[in-house]
Design a protein around this motif. Structure first.
Motif, short mmCIF file in Angstrom:
data_model
loop_
_atom_site.label_atom_id
_atom_site.label_comp_id
_atom_site.label_asym_id
_atom_site.label_seq_id
_atom_site.Cartn_x
_atom_site.Cartn_y
_atom_site.Cartn_z
N THR A 21 0.86 -1.18 0.00
CA THR A 21 0.00 0.00 0.00
C THR A 21 0.90 1.24 0.00
O THR A 21 2.14 1.13 0.01
N ASP A 22 0.28 2.41 0.03
CA ASP A 22 1.06 3.64 0.12
C ASP A 22 1.78 3.76 1.45
O ASP A 22 2.77 4.50 1.57
N ALA A 23 1.30 3.05 2.46
CA ALA A 23 1.86 3.17 3.80
C ALA A 23 2.89 2.09 4.14
O ALA A 23 3.75 2.31 4.99
N HIS A 24 2.81 0.91 3.50
CA HIS A 24 3.72 -0.17 3.89
C HIS A 24 3.89 -1.19 2.77
O HIS A 24 3.11 -1.22 1.81
N VAL B 92 14.07 -13.41 1.68
CA VAL B 92 13.71 -12.07 1.20
C VAL B 92 14.98 -11.23 1.04
O VAL B 92 15.80 -11.15 1.96
N ASP B 93 15.12 -10.64 -0.13
CA ASP B 93 16.20 -9.68 -0.39
C ASP B 93 15.52 -8.35 -0.68
O ASP B 93 15.06 -8.10 -1.80
N THR B 94 15.42 -7.49 0.34
CA THR B 94 14.61 -6.28 0.21
C THR B 94 15.26 -5.25 -0.68
O THR B 94 16.49 -5.09 -0.70
N ALA B 95 14.41 -4.52 -1.41
CA ALA B 95 14.88 -3.45 -2.28
C ALA B 95 14.76 -2.12 -1.56
O ALA B 95 13.86 -1.90 -0.75
N HIS B 96 15.69 -1.22 -1.85
CA HIS B 96 15.60 0.15 -1.32
C HIS B 96 14.69 0.96 -2.25
O HIS B 96 14.73 0.83 -3.46
N GLU B 97 13.86 1.81 -1.67
CA GLU B 97 12.98 2.63 -2.48
C GLU B 97 12.92 4.04 -1.93
O GLU B 97 13.12 4.29 -0.73
N ALA B 98 12.63 4.99 -2.81
CA ALA B 98 12.63 6.40 -2.43
C ALA B 98 11.52 6.74 -1.44
O ALA B 98 11.69 7.62 -0.60
N GLN B 99 10.39 6.03 -1.52
CA GLN B 99 9.27 6.33 -0.64
C GLN B 99 9.58 6.02 0.83
O GLN B 99 8.99 6.62 1.73
N GLY B 100 10.47 5.08 1.04
CA GLY B 100 10.83 4.72 2.40
C GLY B 100 9.74 3.99 3.17
O GLY B 100 9.68 4.08 4.41
N PHE C 25 9.05 -2.25 5.56
CA PHE C 25 8.87 -3.58 4.96
C PHE C 25 8.64 -4.58 6.10
O PHE C 25 9.50 -4.77 6.96
N TYR C 26 7.47 -5.25 6.09
CA TYR C 26 7.11 -6.18 7.15
C TYR C 26 6.92 -7.59 6.59
O TYR C 26 6.54 -7.77 5.43
N VAL C 27 7.15 -8.58 7.46
CA VAL C 27 6.77 -9.97 7.18
C VAL C 27 5.97 -10.46 8.39
O VAL C 27 6.47 -10.43 9.52
N ASP C 28 4.76 -10.90 8.14
CA ASP C 28 3.91 -11.44 9.20
C ASP C 28 3.91 -12.97 9.16
O ASP C 28 3.89 -13.57 8.07
N THR C 29 3.93 -13.58 10.35
CA THR C 29 3.71 -15.01 10.50
C THR C 29 2.59 -15.22 11.51
O THR C 29 2.04 -14.24 12.04
N SER C 30 2.26 -16.45 11.80
CA SER C 30 1.24 -16.74 12.81
C SER C 30 1.67 -16.34 14.20
O SER C 30 0.85 -16.30 15.12
N PHE C 31 2.97 -16.05 14.39
CA PHE C 31 3.51 -15.82 15.73
C PHE C 31 3.94 -14.38 15.98
O PHE C 31 4.29 -14.03 17.10
N GLY C 32 3.92 -13.55 14.94
CA GLY C 32 4.31 -12.18 15.13
C GLY C 32 4.77 -11.53 13.84
O GLY C 32 4.73 -12.13 12.77
N ARG C 33 5.23 -10.28 13.97
CA ARG C 33 5.65 -9.48 12.82
C ARG C 33 7.13 -9.18 12.88
O ARG C 33 7.69 -8.95 13.95
N MET C 34 7.76 -9.17 11.70
CA MET C 34 9.16 -8.77 11.57
C MET C 34 9.23 -7.54 10.67
O MET C 34 8.48 -7.43 9.70
N GLN C 35 10.14 -6.63 10.98
CA GLN C 35 10.38 -5.46 10.14
C GLN C 35 11.81 -5.49 9.65
O GLN C 35 12.76 -5.53 10.44
#
Length: 343
Positions: free
Chosen positions: A170-173, A185-193, A196-206
């Motif tokens: 989305t525009d927010a995340h 996951v190999d995250t990309a850098h973007e100008a919007q900043g 970047f989150y990953v959710d599992t059944s046990f919690g969220r990672m940023q």
């Protein structure tokens, strides 16, 4: 065969075991596979059918083992004739009713738990819930399949075999929801900043500018960080930062101490199963993600240590390498039923 064998619940005088959840023991499963080979694949005599019936009623473990092989055979065995088709249909019916019973139990659990944290976490972390939600995932990989995705922001994602993933940008995340299995996951850098989150059944990672893997097990998740850092926040609200070169396991209520990253958590993206002094049964559990059907191991050899590099996408070659180097034998009772036992 002109006659099909009855499902276990239909046996005269035997109890209906469709609601039992205790797994059959190894030797009962092997005997069940041998009976299946004799009765379904070959032409069986009346005497053989009678002997099978006596074996089936001898112990509850035998009936559980027979139900298991029926369920597996309905997915993997070639159906050659009306008898086998009917037997497979019965096996599917048993499996469906068992899943229905589990869903009823889960609904009862959530109703009894009310709004308590324990009840909510029990549902969120249920393996049944993970399986159901994976069916509708945006991206899935089959048994033995490795997939690579390039997302809209340039982030690259690898899906291990038997994995499922949703993507929500989305525009927010930027958000990935891991439904089952494992991703790198190999995250990309973007100008919007956008975070970047990953959710599992046990919690969220940023992700904090990073390369990492996440694997979801039945009762916890494993985060391994290869570059950058990743923040964990589990469902109970505990927060930790995981640095490059380390990994952490976390459940809905706890986060384990950091440990050195396991190279095997990245090697699978190159089609390699990396074993660094692990138990044989643990290795075969990993290999089973790439092998359709049943892959069992005799408890007598389960603790043998395995070291080496094996081809993940060629399970039969991997098994041949094990058989060459270890005191074991790989036996194929049926094309979709493989057993590793002592030589």
């Amino acid at each position: 065969m002109s006659q099909h064998l009855p499902a276990t619940g239909a046996l005269n005088g035997s109890p209906d075991l469709r609601q039992e959840e205790v797994p059959a023991d190894f030797h009962s499963l092997e005997q069940a596979a041998q009976w299946y080979a004799a009765l379904y694949v070959d032409e069986a005599s009346d005497a053989q059918r009678k002997a099978w019936s006596l074996w089936l009623q001898e112990r509850p473990e035998h009936r559980r083992a027979w139900q298991h092989i029926e369920a597996v055979s309905s997915r993997f065995a070639p159906l050659r004739g009306d008898g086998e088709r009917e037997a497979a249909a019965l096996a599917i019916e048993v499996s469906t009713k068992r899943r229905h019973t589990r869903r009823q139990a889960l609904r009862s659990l959530t109703m009894l738990a009310g709004t308590g944290l324990a009840g909510w976490l029990a549902w969120r972390t249920s393996p049944i819930q993970n399986i159901v939600t994976a069916l509708n995932a945006d991206y899935r990989s089959a048994t033995g399949e490795l997939r690579t995705l390039t997302l809209a922001d340039g982030t690259r994602v690898w899906l291990n075999a038997g994995s499922a993933l949703d993507v929500d940008f989305t525009d927010a995340h930027r958000l990935l929801r891991l439904k089952s299995g494992e991703i790198l996951v190999d995250t990309a850098h973007e100008a919007q900043g956008r975070p970047f989150y990953v959710d599992t059944s046990f919690g969220r990672m940023q992700a904090l500018g990073t390369r990492f893997t996440v694997r979801q097990y039945e009762d916890h998740a494993l985060l391994a960080v290869f570059d950058g850092r990743v923040a964990i926040r589990n469902l109970a609200g505990r927060e930790e930062i995981v640095a490059a070169g380390t990994q952490r396991r976390f459940s809905a209520t706890a986060v384990a101490a950091a440990e050195p990253v396991d190279p095997a958590r990245e090697a699978w993206t190159r089609g390699i199963l990396l074993a660094e002094d692990i138990r044989l049964d643990v290795f075969l559990s990993e290999l089973g993600r790439y092998q359709r059907g049943h892959l069992g191991v005799d408890p007598e050899v389960a603790a043998i240590r395995v070291v080496g590099r094996f081809p993940a996408t060629n399970p039969m070659q991997a098994l041949a390498m094990l058989e060459r180097d270890l005191p074991i034998r790989v036996r194929r009772i049926l094309p979709w039923w493989i057993t590793v036992e002592a030589r």
